[in-house]
Design an enzyme around this catalytic site. Sequence first.
Site, PDB file in Angstrom:
ATOM      1  N   LYS A  12      23.242  -5.352  -4.641  1.00  0.00           N
ATOM      2  CA  LYS A  12      22.428  -6.156  -5.632  1.00  0.00           C
ATOM      3  C   LYS A  12      22.751  -5.556  -7.101  1.00  0.00           C
ATOM      4  O   LYS A  12      23.062  -6.406  -7.811  1.00  0.00           O
ATOM      5  CB  LYS A  12      20.821  -5.899  -5.187  1.00  0.00           C
ATOM      6  CG  LYS A  12      20.553  -6.287  -3.669  1.00  0.00           C
ATOM      7  CD  LYS A  12      19.133  -6.340  -3.534  1.00  0.00           C
ATOM      8  CE  LYS A  12      18.684  -4.963  -3.367  1.00  0.00           C
ATOM      9  NZ  LYS A  12      19.003  -4.152  -2.490  1.00  0.00           N
ATOM     10  N   ARG A  57       9.768  -7.763  -3.123  1.00  0.00           N
ATOM     11  CA  ARG A  57       9.954  -7.038  -1.784  1.00  0.00           C
ATOM     12  C   ARG A  57       9.013  -7.222  -0.758  1.00  0.00           C
ATOM     13  O   ARG A  57       9.386  -6.466   0.143  1.00  0.00           O
ATOM     14  CB  ARG A  57       9.797  -5.471  -2.539  1.00  0.00           C
ATOM     15  CG  ARG A  57      10.667  -4.544  -2.591  1.00  0.00           C
ATOM     16  CD  ARG A  57      12.112  -4.478  -2.320  1.00  0.00           C
ATOM     17  NE  ARG A  57      12.601  -3.290  -2.239  1.00  0.00           N
ATOM     18  CZ  ARG A  57      13.381  -2.710  -3.181  1.00  0.00           C
ATOM     19  NH1 ARG A  57      13.664  -3.236  -4.287  1.00  0.00           N
ATOM     20  NH2 ARG A  57      13.978  -1.417  -2.915  1.00  0.00           N
ATOM     21  N   ARG A  87      27.533   6.542  -2.930  1.00  0.00           N
ATOM     22  CA  ARG A  87      27.195   5.839  -4.302  1.00  0.00           C
ATOM     23  C   ARG A  87      26.942   6.901  -5.347  1.00  0.00           C
ATOM     24  O   ARG A  87      26.482   7.723  -5.312  1.00  0.00           O
ATOM     25  CB  ARG A  87      25.935   5.192  -4.168  1.00  0.00           C
ATOM     26  CG  ARG A  87      25.299   4.722  -5.295  1.00  0.00           C
ATOM     27  CD  ARG A  87      24.455   3.656  -5.437  1.00  0.00           C
ATOM     28  NE  ARG A  87      22.931   4.097  -4.614  1.00  0.00           N
ATOM     29  CZ  ARG A  87      22.443   3.076  -4.183  1.00  0.00           C
ATOM     30  NH1 ARG A  87      22.225   1.941  -4.621  1.00  0.00           N
ATOM     31  NH2 ARG A  87      21.339   3.400  -3.273  1.00  0.00           N
ATOM     32  N   ARG A  91      21.690   9.618  -6.063  1.00  0.00           N
ATOM     33  CA  ARG A  91      20.339   9.358  -6.204  1.00  0.00           C
ATOM     34  C   ARG A  91      19.473  10.158  -5.194  1.00  0.00           C
ATOM     35  O   ARG A  91      20.051  10.198  -3.992  1.00  0.00           O
ATOM     36  CB  ARG A  91      20.013   7.878  -5.970  1.00  0.00           C
ATOM     37  CG  ARG A  91      19.787   7.033  -7.275  1.00  0.00           C
ATOM     38  CD  ARG A  91      19.724   5.533  -6.962  1.00  0.00           C
ATOM     39  NE  ARG A  91      18.855   5.133  -6.179  1.00  0.00           N
ATOM     40  CZ  ARG A  91      18.744   3.706  -5.756  1.00  0.00           C
ATOM     41  NH1 ARG A  91      19.279   2.983  -6.295  1.00  0.00           N
ATOM     42  NH2 ARG A  91      17.775   3.315  -4.820  1.00  0.00           N
ATOM     43  N   ARG A 130      13.715   3.921   4.074  1.00  0.00           N
ATOM     44  CA  ARG A 130      14.052   2.492   3.245  1.00  0.00           C
ATOM     45  C   ARG A 130      14.354   1.578   4.128  1.00  0.00           C
ATOM     46  O   ARG A 130      13.799   0.520   3.738  1.00  0.00           O
ATOM     47  CB  ARG A 130      15.057   2.850   1.972  1.00  0.00           C
ATOM     48  CG  ARG A 130      14.582   3.755   1.128  1.00  0.00           C
ATOM     49  CD  ARG A 130      15.566   4.136   0.155  1.00  0.00           C
ATOM     50  NE  ARG A 130      16.304   3.324  -0.555  1.00  0.00           N
ATOM     51  CZ  ARG A 130      17.567   3.491  -1.063  1.00  0.00           C
ATOM     52  NH1 ARG A 130      18.230   4.851  -1.058  1.00  0.00           N
ATOM     53  NH2 ARG A 130      17.986   2.638  -1.938  1.00  0.00           N
TER      54      ARG A 130
END
Length: 211
Positions: A13, A88, A123, A156, A167
């Site tokens: 996203k 969300r 990432r 992160r 998550r």
Amino acid sequence: MKIILLGMPGAGKGTQAELIKVNYNIPSISTGAILRDISNTNSDLGAKVEHYLQSGRLVPDEIIIEILVNRISEDDCSNGFLLDGFPRNIDQAQALKKADVDIDFVVFLNIEEQEIIKRMSGRRMHLKSGRSYHIDFNPPKNFNKDDLTGEDLIQREDDKPEVIKKRLEVYFKETFPLLDFYREESNNFFEIDGSLPVEDVAKAIDNIFSS
Ligand code: AP5
């Protein structure tokens, strides 16, 4: 143009939001980035938000809804905006309706769960801008440096395996039902194969916007 991007954590996203922002000249609003900024402030709210981010759970609606509704009423949103990470859950989607926000495109980036771990573990992120890279799939021009500012990239905190697991659990319980919500609510729900390379996903999105 008012756009919602939906998808699992790590579906891409933020990567697509950055491209849409530039190509369509609209602000990209990432609630994750807003919350990471708040968590870095030395305040009670910052400490509370940090606790939720590190646990992989959603920040309570009473915090995030007000922030988001205020953000989209700012001047730079008058010609549209892209929402990355909001809504969300169903209550957040209802809050958008209550605020009379008419969404033009809801785009769901569909990707298999097993791809997610590879994406999140590789990432690297530029914290200030929210630009994200991947060490193999979408590397920065210079090792561990942001392409635009040359500043360092970070990994992160919530990309640790145990937090990723949480998550994903939260996604299936709270966010997944939004797909049916928008399929039923809107003629503008589109599903894209998010496992394609970045530029192919971007092309598929462009095709939707120009259809
Ligand atoms: P948030 O920051 O929104 O995280 P997320 O939804 O979990 O999504 P990510 O940012 O992890 O992934 P992404 O889909 O943007 O993927 P990316 O483009 O980076 O939220 C973080 C936390 O904030 C939440 O857990 C929650 O606590 C809180 N929060 C946020 N919004 C909230 C809300 N509304 N209410 C309550 N709480 C909220 O891509 C991932 C990696 O893959 C990158 O390395 C990228 O380079 C790579 N990649 C991207 N696309 C491709 C591709 N096509 N092929 C190969 N690699 C790719």
